[in-house]
Write a protein that holds these residues in place. Structure first.
Motif, PDB file in Angstrom:
ATOM      1  N   SER A  33     -27.353   5.329   7.474  1.00  0.00           N
ATOM      2  CA  SER A  33     -26.780   6.424   6.693  1.00  0.00           C
ATOM      3  C   SER A  33     -25.563   7.053   7.348  1.00  0.00           C
ATOM      4  O   SER A  33     -24.825   7.779   6.700  1.00  0.00           O
ATOM      5  N   ALA A  76     -31.593  15.326  -3.488  1.00  0.00           N
ATOM      6  CA  ALA A  76     -30.692  16.301  -2.871  1.00  0.00           C
ATOM      7  C   ALA A  76     -30.292  15.838  -1.468  1.00  0.00           C
ATOM      8  O   ALA A  76     -31.103  15.252  -0.745  1.00  0.00           O
ATOM      9  N   GLU A  77     -29.054  16.084  -1.114  1.00  0.00           N
ATOM     10  CA  GLU A  77     -28.579  15.663   0.205  1.00  0.00           C
ATOM     11  C   GLU A  77     -29.339  16.373   1.320  1.00  0.00           C
ATOM     12  O   GLU A  77     -29.593  15.794   2.373  1.00  0.00           O
ATOM     13  N   GLU A 124     -32.553  14.424   2.214  1.00  0.00           N
ATOM     14  CA  GLU A 124     -32.299  13.259   3.071  1.00  0.00           C
ATOM     15  C   GLU A 124     -31.934  13.688   4.491  1.00  0.00           C
ATOM     16  O   GLU A 124     -32.346  13.059   5.459  1.00  0.00           O
ATOM     17  N   SER A 125     -31.161  14.757   4.614  1.00  0.00           N
ATOM     18  CA  SER A 125     -30.804  15.253   5.946  1.00  0.00           C
ATOM     19  C   SER A 125     -32.034  15.732   6.700  1.00  0.00           C
ATOM     20  O   SER A 125     -32.174  15.475   7.899  1.00  0.00           O
ATOM     21  N   ARG A 136     -28.673   4.081  -7.478  1.00  0.00           N
ATOM     22  CA  ARG A 136     -29.553   5.252  -7.520  1.00  0.00           C
ATOM     23  C   ARG A 136     -30.573   5.095  -8.647  1.00  0.00           C
ATOM     24  O   ARG A 136     -30.256   4.555  -9.694  1.00  0.00           O
TER      25      ARG A 136
END
Length: 176
Positions: free
Chosen positions: A151, A33-34, A37-38, A13
């Motif tokens: 992913s 933040a997740e 990416e989502s 990272r």
């Protein structure tokens, strides 16, 4: 051993900016933040679906809708790249292979956009070579799906298995 190799994925990272760089820190928190990416993954699948709708002899309104949707996606990818460039810094951004990959796809999207703007001229708009080039540039953006596959662990495992089976498949085909 193979299972352990497949399940092992070390994540490198980018470093968080210093706390005195408030804007970069906020941008870093956003892009790391997740949910970010989502959202990008969902947009990638939506972009693929928009490209899949395109077909020969489609109505003019559908062509226009697909074009504008594609340019909205180019804007989204460009925004993502610029945000990550700001959050990580140029050197760190380009030290990650996926970011280089994404940036290349952003450049293809911008090339497609420039072809669209050039096609506003009636003499260029009907040129089959320009239309073909535009389609190839859009198809290149489908490569973003590879990142989505990477992913998702189950899809990544399936893809690694298929890639591992390719040499054996070549041997079987050569025997036929």
């Amino acid at each position: 051993v193979q299972r352990k190799v497949i399940n092992l994925h070390v994540v490198r990272r980018p470093r968080r900016p210093r706390s005195n760089e408030v804007q970069r820190t906020k941008a870093y928190d956003l892009v790391m933040a997740e949910g970010f990416e989502s959202t990008i993954a969902i947009a990638t699948v939506a972009n693929a679906l928009v490209l899949a709708v395109s077909h020969l002899g489609e109505p003019h309104w559908l062509t226009n809708t697909i074009n504008y949707a594609n340019y909205a996606f180019v804007g989204l990818w460009l925004s993502e790249a610029l945000l990550k460039l700001f959050a990580f810094g140029v050197a760190t951004y380009f030290s990650f292979g996926w970011n280089c990959f994404d940036f290349t796809l952003v450049l293809t999207g911008l090339a497609d956009l420039s072809l669209f703007l050039a096609a506003l001229s009636p003499s260029i708009a009907t040129d089959p070579a320009m239309q073909a080039a535009s389609m190839w540039l859009r198809l290149a953006r489908l490569l973003r799906l590879v990142r989505v596959v990477q992913s998702i662990d189950a899809l990544r495992s399936l893809m690694l298995t298929l890639v591992g089976a390719l040499p054996s498949l070549g041997s079987v085909i050569s025997l036929m």
